[in-house]
Design a protein around this motif. Sequence first.
Motif, mmCIF file in Angstrom:
data_model
loop_
_atom_site.group_PDB
_atom_site.id
_atom_site.type_symbol
_atom_site.label_atom_id
_atom_site.label_comp_id
_atom_site.label_asym_id
_atom_site.label_seq_id
_atom_site.Cartn_x
_atom_site.Cartn_y
_atom_site.Cartn_z
ATOM 1 N N THR A 174 8.033 -57.943 -22.390
ATOM 2 C CA THR A 174 6.598 -58.611 -22.575
ATOM 3 C C THR A 174 5.937 -57.678 -23.815
ATOM 4 O O THR A 174 5.857 -56.494 -24.049
ATOM 5 N N ASN A 175 5.288 -58.321 -24.601
ATOM 6 C CA ASN A 175 4.414 -57.436 -25.868
ATOM 7 C C ASN A 175 3.436 -58.387 -25.928
ATOM 8 O O ASN A 175 3.078 -59.411 -26.833
ATOM 9 N N PRO A 176 2.437 -57.867 -25.678
ATOM 10 C CA PRO A 176 1.761 -56.881 -25.397
ATOM 11 C C PRO A 176 2.576 -56.878 -23.802
ATOM 12 O O PRO A 176 2.384 -57.547 -23.160
ATOM 13 N N PRO A 177 2.810 -55.028 -23.048
ATOM 14 C CA PRO A 177 2.795 -55.070 -22.050
ATOM 15 C C PRO A 177 2.139 -55.830 -20.895
ATOM 16 O O PRO A 177 0.935 -55.726 -20.663
ATOM 17 N N GLN A 178 3.200 -56.553 -19.757
ATOM 18 C CA GLN A 178 2.021 -57.578 -18.881
ATOM 19 C C GLN A 178 2.482 -57.303 -17.576
ATOM 20 O O GLN A 178 3.240 -56.401 -17.154
ATOM 21 N N ASP A 179 1.621 -56.584 -17.222
ATOM 22 C CA ASP A 179 1.074 -56.276 -15.242
ATOM 23 C C ASP A 179 1.341 -56.963 -14.663
ATOM 24 O O ASP A 179 0.487 -57.568 -14.752
ATOM 25 N N ALA A 180 1.958 -56.857 -13.653
ATOM 26 C CA ALA A 180 2.042 -57.628 -12.688
ATOM 27 C C ALA A 180 1.651 -57.290 -11.051
ATOM 28 O O ALA A 180 1.300 -58.180 -10.364
ATOM 29 N N LEU A 181 1.395 -55.369 -11.256
ATOM 30 C CA LEU A 181 1.191 -55.210 -9.772
ATOM 31 C C LEU A 181 -0.112 -55.832 -9.342
ATOM 32 O O LEU A 181 -1.108 -55.392 -9.872
ATOM 33 N N ASN A 182 0.141 -56.397 -7.699
ATOM 34 C CA ASN A 182 -1.282 -56.386 -7.789
ATOM 35 C C ASN A 182 -1.740 -55.150 -6.635
ATOM 36 O O ASN A 182 -1.800 -54.451 -5.971
ATOM 37 N N HIS A 183 -3.310 -55.701 -7.021
ATOM 38 C CA HIS A 183 -4.173 -54.675 -6.370
ATOM 39 C C HIS A 183 -3.585 -54.258 -4.548
ATOM 40 O O HIS A 183 -3.845 -54.852 -4.072
ATOM 41 N N VAL A 184 -3.796 -53.010 -4.510
ATOM 42 C CA VAL A 184 -2.340 -52.328 -3.187
ATOM 43 C C VAL A 184 -3.763 -51.464 -3.125
ATOM 44 O O VAL A 184 -5.170 -50.754 -3.061
ATOM 45 N N ASP A 185 -4.240 -52.382 -1.260
ATOM 46 C CA ASP A 185 -5.439 -51.819 -0.708
ATOM 47 C C ASP A 185 -5.657 -50.316 0.063
ATOM 48 O O ASP A 185 -4.017 -49.942 -0.069
ATOM 49 N N ALA A 186 -6.272 -49.803 0.136
ATOM 50 C CA ALA A 186 -5.857 -48.218 0.299
ATOM 51 C C ALA A 186 -5.603 -48.504 2.222
ATOM 52 O O ALA A 186 -5.924 -49.469 3.508
ATOM 53 N N LEU A 187 -4.853 -46.992 2.619
ATOM 54 C CA LEU A 187 -4.156 -47.442 3.921
ATOM 55 C C LEU A 187 -5.391 -46.184 4.683
ATOM 56 O O LEU A 187 -5.456 -45.165 3.826
ATOM 57 N N ASN A 188 -5.315 -46.649 6.099
ATOM 58 C CA ASN A 188 -6.323 -45.886 6.613
ATOM 59 C C ASN A 188 -5.250 -45.933 8.122
ATOM 60 O O ASN A 188 -5.150 -46.233 8.562
ATOM 61 N N PHE A 189 -5.102 -44.653 8.133
ATOM 62 C CA PHE A 189 -4.930 -43.600 10.219
ATOM 63 C C PHE A 189 -5.654 -43.051 10.834
ATOM 64 O O PHE A 189 -6.794 -41.975 10.386
ATOM 65 N N THR A 190 -4.814 -42.886 11.895
ATOM 66 C CA THR A 190 -5.871 -42.434 12.627
ATOM 67 C C THR A 190 -5.183 -40.875 13.261
ATOM 68 O O THR A 190 -3.776 -41.505 14.232
ATOM 69 N N VAL A 191 -5.115 -39.955 13.371
ATOM 70 C CA VAL A 191 -4.826 -39.383 13.715
ATOM 71 C C VAL A 191 -5.338 -39.052 15.269
ATOM 72 O O VAL A 191 -6.454 -38.101 15.000
ATOM 73 N N VAL A 192 -4.421 -38.362 16.501
ATOM 74 C CA VAL A 192 -4.919 -38.472 17.785
ATOM 75 C C VAL A 192 -4.054 -37.260 18.304
ATOM 76 O O VAL A 192 -2.536 -36.983 18.302
ATOM 77 N N SER A 193 -5.456 -36.492 18.876
ATOM 78 C CA SER A 193 -5.284 -35.675 19.476
ATOM 79 C C SER A 193 -5.200 -35.112 20.619
ATOM 80 O O SER A 193 -5.550 -36.331 21.593
ATOM 81 N N SER A 194 -3.899 -34.853 22.263
ATOM 82 C CA SER A 194 -4.257 -35.015 23.329
ATOM 83 C C SER A 194 -5.706 -34.944 23.548
ATOM 84 O O SER A 194 -5.759 -34.838 24.866
ATOM 85 N N ASP A 195 -5.955 -33.842 22.926
ATOM 86 C CA ASP A 195 -7.985 -33.084 23.924
ATOM 87 C C ASP A 195 -8.515 -34.065 23.391
ATOM 88 O O ASP A 195 -8.943 -33.576 21.867
ATOM 89 N N ASP A 196 -9.361 -34.653 23.814
ATOM 90 C CA ASP A 196 -10.503 -36.025 23.357
ATOM 91 C C ASP A 196 -11.744 -35.542 23.255
ATOM 92 O O ASP A 196 -12.244 -35.691 21.697
ATOM 93 N N ASN A 197 -11.483 -33.938 23.651
ATOM 94 C CA ASN A 197 -12.634 -33.539 22.933
ATOM 95 C C ASN A 197 -13.090 -32.710 22.222
ATOM 96 O O ASN A 197 -14.122 -32.958 21.683
ATOM 97 N N ASN A 198 -11.658 -31.986 22.046
ATOM 98 C CA ASN A 198 -11.647 -31.765 20.459
ATOM 99 C C ASN A 198 -11.930 -32.648 19.117
ATOM 100 O O ASN A 198 -12.549 -31.846 18.487
ATOM 101 N N ASP A 199 -11.115 -33.869 19.703
ATOM 102 C CA ASP A 199 -11.000 -35.130 18.764
ATOM 103 C C ASP A 199 -12.528 -35.653 18.378
ATOM 104 O O ASP A 199 -13.139 -35.142 17.278
ATOM 105 N N ASP A 200 -13.791 -34.519 19.269
ATOM 106 C CA ASP A 200 -15.295 -35.670 19.207
ATOM 107 C C ASP A 200 -15.775 -34.485 18.510
ATOM 108 O O ASP A 200 -17.131 -34.773 17.416
ATOM 109 N N ASP A 201 -15.675 -33.526 18.376
ATOM 110 C CA ASP A 201 -15.595 -32.405 18.131
ATOM 111 C C ASP A 201 -16.236 -32.334 16.389
ATOM 112 O O ASP A 201 -16.485 -32.133 15.302
ATOM 113 N N ASP A 202 -14.814 -32.537 16.251
ATOM 114 C CA ASP A 202 -14.761 -32.510 14.826
ATOM 115 C C ASP A 202 -14.800 -33.824 14.367
ATOM 116 O O ASP A 202 -15.137 -33.494 12.812
#
Length: 562
Positions: A174-202
């Motif tokens: 394509t000339n001029p170059p044509q972009d076909a990438l759809n907007h990439v949504d953010a990825l959100n993850f949660t890292v859970v610790s075995s100690d919930d209290n420490n998680d709350d403090d953080d």
Amino acid sequence: MIKKLPSLIATIISLLLILLGTVGLIALQKPLREESQDIRKDASVTGGQVIVSGSPSSGSTLEIGTATIDLKTNTQGVQTDGVQLVFNIITNTLGGTPSISVLSGSGLQSAYQQVEQTGDGYLISVIALPAQINQTFSSTSATTIAQISLPIAQAGNVEISFDREKSKSIIHDTNPPQDALNHVDALNFTVVSSDDNNDDDDNDSDDDNNDGDNDDTSDDGDNDANTGGVTVKGCNLSCDSNAECETNHRCYNNQCRLVTNVSSTTCQSQPDQGLNFGCNQYCADSRECDSEFSCLENKCRRSDNPDDQYCRVPSSTVQADITASCGTTCGINADCAANLRCYYGLCRLATNPSSTSCSATTTKTVSTLYTKEVTNNKGGDLDDEEINQETDQEATDSTPAAIIKPTTKPSPTPSPSLIPALPEEKTALDAVINSLNQTGLPVNLLPVIALAAGGLLLLIVLIPKIFGNKKTQVYKSQSTTTTKNDQYEQELQAKLSQLKEQTPPITPQRPPQKPGMSPVPPTQPPVINEPPPINSQPASMPQSPMIDRVKNKGIVPPRARN
């Protein structure tokens, strides 16, 4: 000559058009070997056909340890030149440098990868091109093209935020170059610790830090930065694109943020971690080391010279060895130079194995994409020192990060700019082409139009000459033959007339009679007219082929007898 002048002018014009069209094709059409492999011309678009997603999906839970996130691509059958992704990993849960790799079985190969440490995580860029040169990449289902490896050391949150303007996938040819990438949504993850209290403090501690940052925005929230007479939006102001934000900033969640610390509402550089262990001190992860160090085998070492136990700046010899060995094939670590490790069969920097240039995470490799060309009020360009000084003034934290603060130490290999500046108009031809482009004319078709017009005009000139000359030659040949015959007949008639004038008049005589015989009267006596006058000319002799042949042989015909 005057009649031939219009055809001569038309021929010259047609040849000029053909010449101009040929030169235009050569000048405008770039050879394939000179075509850039850069697929980064436009930003991702809304509703694009190329879809990039993550697995596990956003909102999932990650465990402490090494977590792997797959990046999947579905082009929906569209033929593309590859995929480029630029994104921030925003987290304080990592115990080491994340890595990214392009899977060989995906049909793509890594052309460029960089991982840069930021104040709130890491900034990563990857360019994946088709495995076969001059081929395309397409898929009809979600295909895993790359994997992100996260060495998670503690509980918390992980956000992967993709830059919509610098992430793209260009449709092939394509000339001029044509972009076909759809907007990439953010990825959100949660890292859970075995100690919930420490998680709350953080979480409480993180909230307190964020509150402190929000309090500091009271002075900056309503101010726009003025850079060289061009007004751009400052920290934390609303935005729709990176171009609206000042240098070294990106539009993150519709707010201008420092690219190396997008989570900071005050656009501060890396905050003080509190530990800042020095050379060879024990460390559990890189967060415990000073900003210029990385944690390698539980020791804080220089990111660009990790094998040096004295944490010295790498010498020119060490840098040359790294440059020569970087990216070469290997089977074991011993096959690579010092400071490098064998990573998936290639020699890479021990502290940043994803970098294709073996650059340290503390080196500005990705954030340079967001450095804008700045001009002063007089219209001149600011030099690099002035730009760096402005960058330093923006960072008011007592411990600025090495990725923002200019450093004098050279990088092992110069990292290319992902988005190079547009080339300046260096020739008059470039200026003409740009002017025509602005008017909306199809510049690429102009040489073809010139060739077609020149060829058509040349045909119009040549066709009458080709078919008209034959008729003229036949007509001229017949006319020439007729003219010669007429001249010959006239000459022959003139000679015969001269011969008759020289011959005296002939009186008819009767033959003598034989003795003993009486004359027999003629049945019809001839009518004898008066003899013709002496000066009268006898009747012309009739033409015959015999006379012509006699004359041709040079024989004078005999005179008539009485």
